[in-house]
Scaffold this motif. Structure first.
Motif, mmCIF file in Angstrom:
data_model
loop_
_atom_site.group_PDB
_atom_site.id
_atom_site.type_symbol
_atom_site.label_atom_id
_atom_site.label_comp_id
_atom_site.label_asym_id
_atom_site.label_seq_id
_atom_site.Cartn_x
_atom_site.Cartn_y
_atom_site.Cartn_z
ATOM 1 N N LEU A 26 56.290 39.019 50.662
ATOM 2 C CA LEU A 26 56.662 39.756 49.459
ATOM 3 C C LEU A 26 57.524 40.962 49.825
ATOM 4 O O LEU A 26 58.581 41.205 49.216
ATOM 5 C CB LEU A 26 55.392 40.204 48.728
ATOM 6 N N GLU A 27 57.078 41.706 50.797
ATOM 7 C CA GLU A 27 57.849 42.879 51.226
ATOM 8 C C GLU A 27 59.241 42.479 51.693
ATOM 9 O O GLU A 27 60.240 43.156 51.397
ATOM 10 C CB GLU A 27 57.105 43.602 52.358
ATOM 11 N N HIS A 28 59.338 41.364 52.393
ATOM 12 C CA HIS A 28 60.605 40.914 52.954
ATOM 13 C C HIS A 28 61.575 40.417 51.874
ATOM 14 O O HIS A 28 62.793 40.519 52.028
ATOM 15 C CB HIS A 28 60.338 39.794 53.972
ATOM 16 N N ASN A 29 61.026 39.889 50.775
ATOM 17 C CA ASN A 29 61.874 39.210 49.787
ATOM 18 C C ASN A 29 61.954 39.891 48.425
ATOM 19 O O ASN A 29 62.725 39.451 47.566
ATOM 20 C CB ASN A 29 61.368 37.780 49.585
ATOM 21 N N VAL A 30 61.175 40.950 48.205
ATOM 22 C CA VAL A 30 61.094 41.517 46.863
ATOM 23 C C VAL A 30 62.442 41.999 46.339
ATOM 24 O O VAL A 30 62.698 41.950 45.122
ATOM 25 C CB VAL A 30 60.033 42.650 46.827
ATOM 26 N N ILE A 64 53.671 35.734 38.193
ATOM 27 C CA ILE A 64 53.167 34.352 38.279
ATOM 28 C C ILE A 64 53.644 33.665 39.542
ATOM 29 O O ILE A 64 52.850 33.046 40.274
ATOM 30 C CB ILE A 64 53.572 33.549 37.034
ATOM 31 N N SER A 65 54.939 33.761 39.847
ATOM 32 C CA SER A 65 55.450 33.069 41.037
ATOM 33 C C SER A 65 54.868 33.683 42.309
ATOM 34 O O SER A 65 54.648 32.990 43.308
ATOM 35 C CB SER A 65 56.979 33.094 41.074
ATOM 36 N N GLY A 66 54.578 34.998 42.274
ATOM 37 C CA GLY A 66 53.922 35.631 43.411
ATOM 38 C C GLY A 66 52.525 35.076 43.619
ATOM 39 O O GLY A 66 52.126 34.754 44.734
ATOM 40 N N GLU A 90 51.436 32.199 42.714
ATOM 41 C CA GLU A 90 51.561 30.812 43.183
ATOM 42 C C GLU A 90 51.889 30.776 44.675
ATOM 43 O O GLU A 90 51.397 29.911 45.413
ATOM 44 C CB GLU A 90 52.641 30.093 42.375
ATOM 45 N N LYS A 91 52.722 31.701 45.126
ATOM 46 C CA LYS A 91 53.061 31.773 46.553
ATOM 47 C C LYS A 91 51.807 32.108 47.374
ATOM 48 O O LYS A 91 51.569 31.512 48.433
ATOM 49 C CB LYS A 91 54.129 32.840 46.778
ATOM 50 N N LEU A 92 51.006 33.027 46.868
ATOM 51 C CA LEU A 92 49.762 33.385 47.555
ATOM 52 C C LEU A 92 48.838 32.181 47.661
ATOM 53 O O LEU A 92 48.253 31.925 48.724
ATOM 54 C CB LEU A 92 49.065 34.530 46.815
ATOM 55 N N GLU A 93 48.710 31.424 46.588
ATOM 56 C CA GLU A 93 47.861 30.237 46.643
ATOM 57 C C GLU A 93 48.398 29.248 47.674
ATOM 58 O O GLU A 93 47.621 28.582 48.375
ATOM 59 C CB GLU A 93 47.771 29.571 45.269
ATOM 60 N N GLY A 94 49.712 29.159 47.787
ATOM 61 C CA GLY A 94 50.310 28.281 48.791
ATOM 62 C C GLY A 94 49.911 28.684 50.200
ATOM 63 O O GLY A 94 49.621 27.824 51.051
ATOM 64 N N PRO A 126 41.382 28.645 44.267
ATOM 65 C CA PRO A 126 41.130 30.064 43.972
ATOM 66 C C PRO A 126 39.714 30.264 43.448
ATOM 67 O O PRO A 126 39.121 29.355 42.863
ATOM 68 C CB PRO A 126 42.169 30.389 42.889
ATOM 69 N N SER A 127 39.174 31.472 43.643
ATOM 70 C CA SER A 127 37.829 31.768 43.142
ATOM 71 C C SER A 127 37.874 32.415 41.759
ATOM 72 O O SER A 127 36.829 32.620 41.138
ATOM 73 C CB SER A 127 37.065 32.665 44.126
ATOM 74 N N PHE A 128 39.070 32.745 41.264
ATOM 75 C CA PHE A 128 39.285 33.239 39.905
ATOM 76 C C PHE A 128 40.786 33.313 39.681
ATOM 77 O O PHE A 128 41.570 33.164 40.623
ATOM 78 C CB PHE A 128 38.615 34.606 39.675
ATOM 79 N N ASP A 129 41.194 33.534 38.451
ATOM 80 C CA ASP A 129 42.612 33.708 38.145
ATOM 81 C C ASP A 129 43.139 34.932 38.873
ATOM 82 O O ASP A 129 42.607 36.041 38.707
ATOM 83 C CB ASP A 129 42.819 33.903 36.640
ATOM 84 N N THR A 130 44.193 34.769 39.670
ATOM 85 C CA THR A 130 44.748 35.902 40.403
ATOM 86 C C THR A 130 45.252 36.974 39.446
ATOM 87 O O THR A 130 46.000 36.690 38.509
ATOM 88 C CB THR A 130 45.897 35.433 41.322
#
Length: 622
Positions: free
Chosen positions: A346-350, A358-360, A362-366, A377-381
């Protein structure tokens, strides 16, 4: 960035029809003057399957906690501080928001007693209203000349033409590699507890307790690895009430292997008939959780003996065994690796591409999907930018989704379900230049988290006694946060788990903190319309060895198992004491030593470099 408001649901026609049903003796024995719609299902679950979201349907409010009360002329939505802002946006003009926890907000029973004429009847579906709440509200209303009545027909269900079907998703065994003990061992322990209470039967209705007891997991409720069921436990035997479709050969083989005594499997809905039969013949106590539904407990006649108390399995589940402890520690290491990958990416591409809330997420889940034993996931991010961070349980939608930028704070609260444990971690970041005020608020939150995380306290002290440690530095300048400081967490189970917790509110069911429990440590601060801050770790309760041991009581402390850096950029170092600086530097050193090798092993060198940079020791300027 201006706060993007959620569009309220229009409830005018729904409320009009509901008020008609409240007078219609086809659905109620006598007309009722108020109808209560809680945010729970027949199992008193915190998070619900779509088919059980009755309060969401009638009010439009989608938070996990809240109660709707509808009278002939008014509609109130009670909710706590986590959801004030969200509810204010989601409720249409038909509704009044009642802010629980504020001194000016009357309790539900008080409001009903003062608002309704004497002799009013207040209705509720007893299948989705807990026994303890029904008993308490019934007594309060009765004392003021009103009556709380069970309404067997759910009036919201009558309005809900396209209500989804109840899920019957596959149920899967969870092996001893992850559970550490068999169903047999748990049953023996439960039977011992039942003898102490002189209980002939124990009724399990909480879905996570059933999943834990049977070493089974499901997916009937999103993010929660549970399945719809009940269990009736007797001496060295039990009956499982579940939909037949969910009982596979694997489940039967698992039970046959782990259970030496007798067990039966009956259809899910048969539990009511079975308890009715039991009520006619039982001689000893029938033990229910105090949070079982009123409808369930009411099946045992008042001339029989009933015990309503925290079930022994709730405490057994909260105190992890050695295998579960190891799993919780290990899954948090892998989870930390995923978060380091996400935050460094995120820091590199923000500033290079458009990344949204939302896309962030999704990237974390990836990144989490790349980790061993990850289930989901254990809950909605809670991926929230700027003013969205002030909505404590914000969930980005297509309607509210905004870009993550380097101009505002970014709050990310997320977690994973792994076969060996459950995680929940919050970090607040800024990829540009935070304001002095943002830094001050962040540092005060951090100081509170460090203080709570390093406390030594007596064995079995309730978490309520520790809550103010986390708030001290916010209170010093007249700031606070409107949620609890800590919740229990399951082992590949629900992300929020009782019976203990750390909160400004007393928790009646809290058995006291004990070795092997895991709770969150998550103070925060939220400035409506501007930003939100929260720092959340999961901590394990371990033995402490202070120089004295008053009355041989035994002393405990916390060990932080979340291993994700806290953002040095947001810290005003001069506000920290030498002790706090050392505590933070030691924590960051542990993050590097434990998570760094895993990132290197996984070839995540950018994330490893980010981890090393973010954990550089801090010190005061000379």
């Amino acid at each position: 960035m201006n706060l993007l408001r959620m569009t309220p649901k229009c409830t005018t026609n729904l409320l009009q029809k509901l008020r008609g049903y409240m007078k219609n003796t086809k659905y109620v024995k006598e007309p009722i003057h108020a109808y209560i719609v809680p945010s729970s299902d027949a199992h008193n679950s915190e998070y619900l399957a779509e088919c059980d979201k009755f309060r969401d349907f009638i009010s439009g409010f989608t938070g996990s906690a809240g109660t709707a009360i509808i009278t002939e002329n008014e509609a109130l939505l009670y909710t706590d501080g986590r959801y004030y802002l969200q509810a204010s946006q989601q409720l249409d003009p038909n509704w009044t928001l009642a802010k629980e926890g504020q001194p000016t907000t009357p309790a539900q029973g008080d409001w009903l007693s003062k608002t309704l004429p004497k002799g009013s009847r207040i209705g509720v579906d007893p299948k989705v209203y807990s026994f303890d709440k029904f008993k308490s509200l019934h007594s309060k209303l009765e004392a003021t000349g009103h009556e709380l009545v069970p309404v067997s027909t759910n009036l919201i269900e009558l309005l809900w033409a396209d209500r989804p079907a109840r899920p019957t998703n596959p149920v899967k065994p969870l092996g001893l590699k992850y559970t550490g003990t068999t169903v047999d061992n748990k049953l023996k322990s439960l039977n011992d507890s039942m003898k102490e209470k002189n209980a002939e039967y124990l009724v399990l209705s909480a879905l996570d307790e059933i999943a834990y007891f049977l070493n089974l997991r499901g997916s009937d409720i999103e993010f929660n690895p549970v399945f719809f069921s009940y269990v009736l436990i007797a001496n060295n035997s039990f009956t499982l009430f579940i939909n037949d479709k969910q009982v596979s050969k694997d489940v039967l083989n698992h039970l046959n292997t782990q259970v030496s005594g007798n067990y039966k499997i009956e259809p899910y809905e048969n539990v009511y008939k079975k308890l009715e039969e039991l009520g006619r013949q039982v001689n000893g106590n029938v033990w229910f959780s105090e949070q079982s539904s009123h409808a369930l407990v009411d099946l045992i006649p008042t001339n029989r003996r009933i015990t309503t108390d925290v079930t022994p399995i709730a405490i057994m589940k909260a105190i992890k065994n050695p295998v579960e402890i190891k799993g919780m520690r290990n899954c948090h290491i892998r989870d930390a690796a995923a978060l380091c990958c996400y935050f460094s990416w995120l820091e590199h591409n923000v500033n290079k591409e458009k990344i949204t809330e939302i896309s962030g997420a999704e990237k974390l889940e990836g990144f989490r999907k790349q980790q061993e034993d990850f289930v989901g996931p254990s809950f909605d991010t809670i991926s929230s930018v700027g003013p969205h961070g002030a909505i404590i349980h914000y969930k980005p939608t297509k309607e509210t989704d905004v870009q993550i930028t380097s101009d505002q704070l970014y709050l990310c609260d997320s977690g994973g379900q792994y076969l060996d444990g459950t995680t929940d971690v919050t970090r607040t970041l800024h990829f540009g230049n935070p304001t002095q005020y943002e830094k001050e608020c962040y540092t005060r939150v951090l100081k509170g988290q460090l203080k709570l995380g390093s406390r030594i306290f007596p064995l079995k002290i309730r978490g309520n006694c520790l809550d103010s440690f986390a708030r001290e530095y916010l209170w010093q300048v007249g700031l606070d946060y409107a949620h609890g400081t800590g919740h229990g967490i399951g082992s590949y189970l629900n992300v929020h788990e009782g019976p203990m917790g750390i909160s400004w509110r007393p928790i009646d069911t809290d058995p006291g903190l004990q070795v092997g429990m895991f709770v969150s440590n998550e103070p925060g601060y939220y400035q409506d319309g501007d930003f939100g801050l929260r720092i959340e770790d999961i901590v394990e309760i371990v033995e402490a060895n202070p120089p004295h041991n008053f009355a041989n009581r035994g002393y405990l402390t916390f060990e932080t198992i979340t291993l994700v850096p806290k953002m040095n950029k947001l810290i005003l170092v001069d506000m920290l004491t030498d002790e706090e600086i050392k505590q933070l530097n030691d924590y960051h050193q542990k993050c590097v030593e434990v998570v760094g090798p895993l990132l290197e092993q996984q070839g995540q060198m950018q994330a490893r470099e980010w981890l090393i940079r973010e954990t550089r020791p801090i010190s005061r300027k000379n």
